[in-house]
Design a protein around this motif. Structure first.
Motif, PDB file in Angstrom:
ATOM      1  N   ILE A  81       4.530 -13.831   8.592  1.00 35.61           N
ATOM      2  CA  ILE A  81       4.833 -12.422   8.869  1.00 35.61           C
ATOM      3  C   ILE A  81       4.922 -11.633   7.557  1.00 35.61           C
ATOM      4  CG2 ILE A  81       6.456 -10.836   9.940  1.00 35.61           C
ATOM      5  CD1 ILE A  81       5.134 -12.728  11.928  1.00 35.61           C
ATOM      6  N   ALA A  82       5.639 -12.194   6.580  1.00 37.44           N
ATOM      7  CA  ALA A  82       5.785 -11.511   5.292  1.00 37.44           C
ATOM      8  C   ALA A  82       4.420 -11.298   4.641  1.00 37.44           C
ATOM      9  CB  ALA A  82       6.689 -12.325   4.367  1.00 37.44           C
ATOM     10  N   LEU A  83       3.568 -12.313   4.677  1.00 36.83           N
ATOM     11  CA  LEU A  83       2.253 -12.227   4.040  1.00 36.83           C
ATOM     12  C   LEU A  83       1.362 -11.202   4.729  1.00 36.83           C
ATOM     13  CD1 LEU A  83       1.687 -16.014   3.361  1.00 36.83           C
ATOM     14  CD2 LEU A  83       1.703 -14.228   1.610  1.00 36.83           C
ATOM     15  N   PHE A  84       1.389 -11.161   6.053  1.00 38.11           N
ATOM     16  CA  PHE A  84       0.572 -10.166   6.765  1.00 38.11           C
ATOM     17  C   PHE A  84       0.978  -8.754   6.340  1.00 38.11           C
ATOM     18  CE2 PHE A  84      -1.440 -13.338   9.104  1.00 38.11           C
ATOM     19  CZ  PHE A  84      -2.311 -12.822  10.056  1.00 38.11           C
ATOM     20  N   ASN A  85       2.288  -8.526   6.247  1.00 34.70           N
ATOM     21  CA  ASN A  85       2.748  -7.195   5.834  1.00 34.70           C
ATOM     22  C   ASN A  85       2.391  -6.899   4.384  1.00 34.70           C
ATOM     23  OD1 ASN A  85       4.560  -5.688   7.967  1.00 34.70           O
ATOM     24  ND2 ASN A  85       5.000  -7.866   8.223  1.00 34.70           N
ATOM     25  N   TRP A  86       2.577  -7.892   3.502  1.00 35.19           N
ATOM     26  CA  TRP A  86       2.278  -7.702   2.085  1.00 35.19           C
ATOM     27  C   TRP A  86       0.800  -7.410   1.879  1.00 35.19           C
ATOM     28  CZ3 TRP A  86       3.692  -6.347  -2.439  1.00 35.19           C
ATOM     29  CH2 TRP A  86       3.042  -6.787  -3.588  1.00 35.19           C
ATOM     30  N   LEU A  87      -0.065  -8.165   2.544  1.00 34.44           N
ATOM     31  CA  LEU A  87      -1.504  -7.971   2.387  1.00 34.44           C
ATOM     32  C   LEU A  87      -1.947  -6.637   2.984  1.00 34.44           C
ATOM     33  CD1 LEU A  87      -2.684 -11.600   3.180  1.00 34.44           C
ATOM     34  CD2 LEU A  87      -2.701 -10.476   0.943  1.00 34.44           C
ATOM     35  N   PHE A  88      -1.315  -6.237   4.079  1.00 37.79           N
ATOM     36  CA  PHE A  88      -1.626  -4.931   4.670  1.00 37.79           C
ATOM     37  C   PHE A  88      -1.276  -3.818   3.694  1.00 37.79           C
ATOM     38  CE2 PHE A  88      -1.037  -1.261   7.460  1.00 37.79           C
ATOM     39  CZ  PHE A  88      -2.135  -1.371   8.305  1.00 37.79           C
ATOM     40  N   ALA A  89      -0.125  -3.958   3.019  1.00 36.57           N
ATOM     41  CA  ALA A  89       0.266  -2.958   2.017  1.00 36.57           C
ATOM     42  C   ALA A  89      -0.709  -2.960   0.843  1.00 36.57           C
ATOM     43  CB  ALA A  89       1.687  -3.235   1.531  1.00 36.57           C
ATOM     44  N   LEU A  90      -1.073  -4.149   0.362  1.00 41.16           N
ATOM     45  CA  LEU A  90      -2.024  -4.233  -0.751  1.00 41.16           C
ATOM     46  C   LEU A  90      -3.351  -3.586  -0.383  1.00 41.16           C
ATOM     47  CD1 LEU A  90      -1.768  -7.827  -2.323  1.00 41.16           C
ATOM     48  CD2 LEU A  90      -1.033  -5.654  -3.324  1.00 41.16           C
ATOM     49  N   LYS A  91      -3.824  -3.891   0.800  1.00 37.67           N
ATOM     50  CA  LYS A  91      -5.138  -3.400   1.236  1.00 37.67           C
ATOM     51  C   LYS A  91      -5.171  -1.877   1.368  1.00 37.67           C
ATOM     52  CE  LYS A  91      -8.636  -4.945   4.568  1.00 37.67           C
ATOM     53  NZ  LYS A  91      -9.313  -5.968   3.754  1.00 37.67           N
ATOM     54  N   ASN A  92      -3.993  -1.297   1.658  1.00 33.66           N
ATOM     55  CA  ASN A  92      -3.924   0.145   1.911  1.00 33.66           C
ATOM     56  C   ASN A  92      -3.158   0.904   0.835  1.00 33.66           C
ATOM     57  OD1 ASN A  92      -5.124   0.510   4.798  1.00 33.66           O
ATOM     58  ND2 ASN A  92      -3.799  -1.295   4.958  1.00 33.66           N
ATOM     59  N   ASN A  93      -2.953   0.245  -0.320  1.00 32.61           N
ATOM     60  CA  ASN A  93      -2.239   0.880  -1.428  1.00 32.61           C
ATOM     61  C   ASN A  93      -0.881   1.396  -0.963  1.00 32.61           C
ATOM     62  OD1 ASN A  93      -1.993   1.667  -4.124  1.00 32.61           O
ATOM     63  ND2 ASN A  93      -2.715   3.743  -3.685  1.00 32.61           N
ATOM     64  N   GLY A  94      -0.206   0.572  -0.156  1.00 39.65           N
ATOM     65  CA  GLY A  94       1.083   0.970   0.392  1.00 39.65           C
ATOM     66  C   GLY A  94       2.239   0.262  -0.278  1.00 39.65           C
ATOM     67  N   GLN A  95       3.404   0.299   0.347  1.00 41.38           N
ATOM     68  CA  GLN A  95       4.584  -0.359  -0.211  1.00 41.38           C
ATOM     69  C   GLN A  95       5.207  -1.301   0.821  1.00 41.38           C
ATOM     70  OE1 GLN A  95       7.852   2.146  -1.328  1.00 41.38           O
ATOM     71  NE2 GLN A  95       7.805   3.374   0.535  1.00 41.38           N
ATOM     72  N   PHE A  96       5.837  -2.335   0.297  1.00 40.19           N
ATOM     73  CA  PHE A  96       6.434  -3.398   1.106  1.00 40.19           C
ATOM     74  C   PHE A  96       7.940  -3.399   0.850  1.00 40.19           C
ATOM     75  CE2 PHE A  96       8.131  -7.685   1.271  1.00 40.19           C
ATOM     76  CZ  PHE A  96       7.506  -8.315   2.333  1.00 40.19           C
ATOM     77  N   ILE A  97       8.716  -3.308   1.926  1.00 33.73           N
ATOM     78  CA  ILE A  97      10.176  -3.326   1.820  1.00 33.73           C
ATOM     79  C   ILE A  97      10.696  -4.656   2.368  1.00 33.73           C
ATOM     80  CG2 ILE A  97      12.329  -2.265   2.620  1.00 33.73           C
ATOM     81  CD1 ILE A  97      10.838   0.404   2.757  1.00 33.73           C
ATOM     82  N   LEU A  98      11.539  -5.301   1.602  1.00 26.59           N
ATOM     83  CA  LEU A  98      12.251  -6.489   2.080  1.00 26.59           C
ATOM     84  C   LEU A  98      13.611  -6.021   2.584  1.00 26.59           C
ATOM     85  CD1 LEU A  98      12.769  -9.515   2.452  1.00 26.59           C
ATOM     86  CD2 LEU A  98      13.411  -9.617   0.023  1.00 26.59           C
ATOM     87  N   ARG A  99      13.882  -6.279   3.863  1.00 27.40           N
ATOM     88  CA  ARG A  99      15.109  -5.771   4.473  1.00 27.40           C
ATOM     89  C   ARG A  99      15.813  -6.913   5.190  1.00 27.40           C
ATOM     90  NH1 ARG A  99      13.456  -1.513   8.424  1.00 27.40           N
ATOM     91  NH2 ARG A  99      13.706  -3.053  10.088  1.00 27.40           N
ATOM     92  N   PHE A 100      17.008  -7.214   4.745  1.00 28.43           N
ATOM     93  CA  PHE A 100      17.747  -8.328   5.334  1.00 28.43           C
ATOM     94  C   PHE A 100      18.563  -7.869   6.548  1.00 28.43           C
ATOM     95  CE2 PHE A 100      17.113 -10.066   1.029  1.00 28.43           C
ATOM     96  CZ  PHE A 100      16.539 -11.284   1.386  1.00 28.43           C
ATOM     97  N   ASP A 101      18.300  -8.517   7.672  1.00 25.39           N
ATOM     98  CA  ASP A 101      19.074  -8.285   8.890  1.00 25.39           C
ATOM     99  C   ASP A 101      20.302  -9.186   8.813  1.00 25.39           C
ATOM    100  OD1 ASP A 101      20.102  -8.020  11.407  1.00 25.39           O
ATOM    101  OD2 ASP A 101      18.446  -9.013  12.441  1.00 25.39           O
ATOM    102  N   ASP A 102      21.312  -8.717   8.102  1.00 22.72           N
ATOM    103  CA  ASP A 102      22.483  -9.559   7.810  1.00 22.72           C
ATOM    104  C   ASP A 102      23.765  -9.024   8.444  1.00 22.72           C
ATOM    105  OD1 ASP A 102      22.658  -7.305   6.222  1.00 22.72           O
ATOM    106  OD2 ASP A 102      23.357  -8.360   4.443  1.00 22.72           O
ATOM    107  N   THR A 103      23.637  -8.396   9.610  1.00 18.56           N
ATOM    108  CA  THR A 103      24.830  -7.872  10.273  1.00 18.56           C
ATOM    109  C   THR A 103      25.619  -8.974  10.982  1.00 18.56           C
ATOM    110  OG1 THR A 103      23.487  -7.281  12.202  1.00 18.56           O
ATOM    111  CG2 THR A 103      23.893  -5.554  10.576  1.00 18.56           C
TER     112      THR A 103
END
Length: 457
Positions: free
Chosen positions: A22-44
């Motif tokens: 999942i992380a890689l799909f999002n990272w590569l999508f951001a790279l491919k589209n000159n976008g940004q990737f946010i790491l967000r911890f669901d730690d509630t």
């Protein structure tokens, strides 16, 4: 519009290859589209969430080459969720419920017995203010449900209500809200569930695209309704197939199987892991891709299969070997130095042995053989001992090069009459102590004439 994606793991264990896909799909999508990737911890979940797991996730992603534009923690954003919850309460779509889990189970069974869908019947909407005061006086604290928009005027007259979206992976998707219970967004203790916090964060962080596992498809229908109730724009959605083990079992944080940390400790290359995690279960051939930029070029979420894919470590081994066999010395240099492999002949050594390695750490064994003498795995047969001694008498004079091996074995062949395996194998065992390994034409110059003579039996 800036393409913004997110990876939102729960720090309740070490991330495994399924999470990482999942992380890689999002990272590569951001790279491919000159976008940004946010790491967000669901730690509630304060009981199960651990700082050590969050820190390990950051380290694992860094090892893979994933570089978040920023890192967020949901535990630090409670006031944001409080404000959003108050907005939904004011709009009348977040309502208090007081049933215990046992009472809810009885109601579910009763609906099933009446051949009704086993969803929540919205009984709490019938409570008066006096009813609620009485329940709370008894010590009950409410949990809060979101009123799904699956009716026209009467919330008890539920009707088919379809939510549609064009999925980045699966094309057109549909969820019928009439088939679902109103989701609990706030627990009795006032803590929030992922369904709600994820939506609020996606809105607040202006997430443009959400790529996650296809086990979230139904959840996406619910979250779209919540997003619209908060007056926000729905991000583009993509749901990718899940990975299983080679035997078809689900991959879980609880078991620790196929965790990224364990794969790293086992000596796998990050791009071997990334290549297999991304390309398996797609229409692309699974090959060893040398870097993230190249992988981004061939990455296409729409090429992903809809069915689950099996992650086989045997495939990972093959990709790992392919990457190492093609790895230039400059890329391996620092890691070789950490193994004690350095000096003016380190590059020559690397080029000689890399084609025989499965892990970079395997190079240490060959360095020891070159520096300290043959391994003890294989011993010369008695009938070969005299042959090898005589062969050593025929060693060419220096300087030595890659051609020295052929010059030597040609002379030995003429003198002994041996050829093929009976000629080469005893010499290999005498020089290395092993019956297989790198080309001896490459190893001889590293040994030098004096070092080779020292191995005469």
């Amino acid at each position: 519009m800036t393409i913004t994606v997110r990876f939102a793991p729960s720090p309740t264990g070490y991330i495994h290859i399924g999470n990482t896909r999942i992380a890689l799909f999002n990272w590569l999508f951001a790279l491919k589209n000159n976008g940004q990737f946010i790491l967000r911890f669901d730690d509630t979940d304060t009981v199960r969430s651990k700082t050590e797991y969050a820190d390990a996730t950051i380290a694992d992603l860094d090892w893979l080459g994933i570089e978040p534009a920023r890192i967020e923690y949901q535990s630090k954003r409670i006031p944001v969720y409080d404000a959003a919850a108050e907005r939904l309460k004011a709009a009348g779509v977040l309502y208090p419920c007081y049933e215990t889990s046992e009472e809810l189970e009885r109601k579910r069974k009763l609906r099933l017995a009446r051949r009704l869908p086993p969803i929540y019947g919205r009984d709490a909407l019938k409570l008066t203010a006096a009813d609620r005061e009485k329940l709370e006086a008894e010590g009950r604290q409410p949990h809060w449900r979101f009123l799904l928009p699956n009716f026209k005027d009467d919330p008890f007259a539920i009707e088919r209500t379809e939510v549609h979206w064009n999925d980045l992976v699966r094309d057109r998707e549909t969820v019928d809200l009439a088939s679902l219970s109103d989701p609990v967004l706030v627990r009795e203790d006032g803590t929030y569930l992922y369904t709600f916090t994820s939506v609020v964060d996606d809105i607040d962080m202006e997430i443009s695209h959400i790529i996650r596992g296809n086990d979230h498809i139904t959840n996406s229908g619910v979250q779209i309704a919540i997003i619209e109730a908060l007056g926000a724009k729905v991000p583009d959605l993509g749901h990718i197939n899940l990975l299983t083990t080679a035997s078809g079992e689900g991959i879980s944080k609880r078991t620790g199987a196929l965790s990224i940390g364990s794969l790293r400790r086992d000596g796998y290359e990050p791009m071997a892991v990334a290549s297999l995690a991304v390309l398996i279960g797609t229409s692309e051939n699974v090959t060893a891709v040398p870097d993230m930029a190249t992988l981004a070029d061939i990455f296409d979420p729409a090429a992903t299969s809809k069915s689950a894919s099996k992650f086989d470590p045997a495939e990972l081994d093959a990709l790992n070997r392919a990457l190492i066999h093609a790895m230039p010395y400059a890329q391996a240099k620092d890691r070789l130095a950490a193994l004690g492999i350095e000096g003016e002949r380190a590059e020559e050594f690397w080029l000689a042995v890399r084609g025989n390695l499965s892990r970079i750490s395997d190079a240490a064994g060959w360095w020891k053989i070159i520096k300290d003498g043959p391994a003890t795995d294989e011993q010369l047969a008695d009938e070969d001992r005299d042959f090898v001694r005589t062969a050593f008498d025929l060693l060419p004079r220096e300087p030595w090069s890659r051609e020295t091996w052929k010059l030597w074995t040609d002379a030995v062949k003429i003198q002994s009459g041996r050829k093929g395996k009976p000629l080469f194998m005893p010499l290999r065992i005498a020089l290395t102590g092993l019956s297989s390994g790198p080309e001896l034409a490459d190893l001889l110059p590293l040994l030098g004439r004096e070092g080779t003579l020292a191995r005469r039996p």
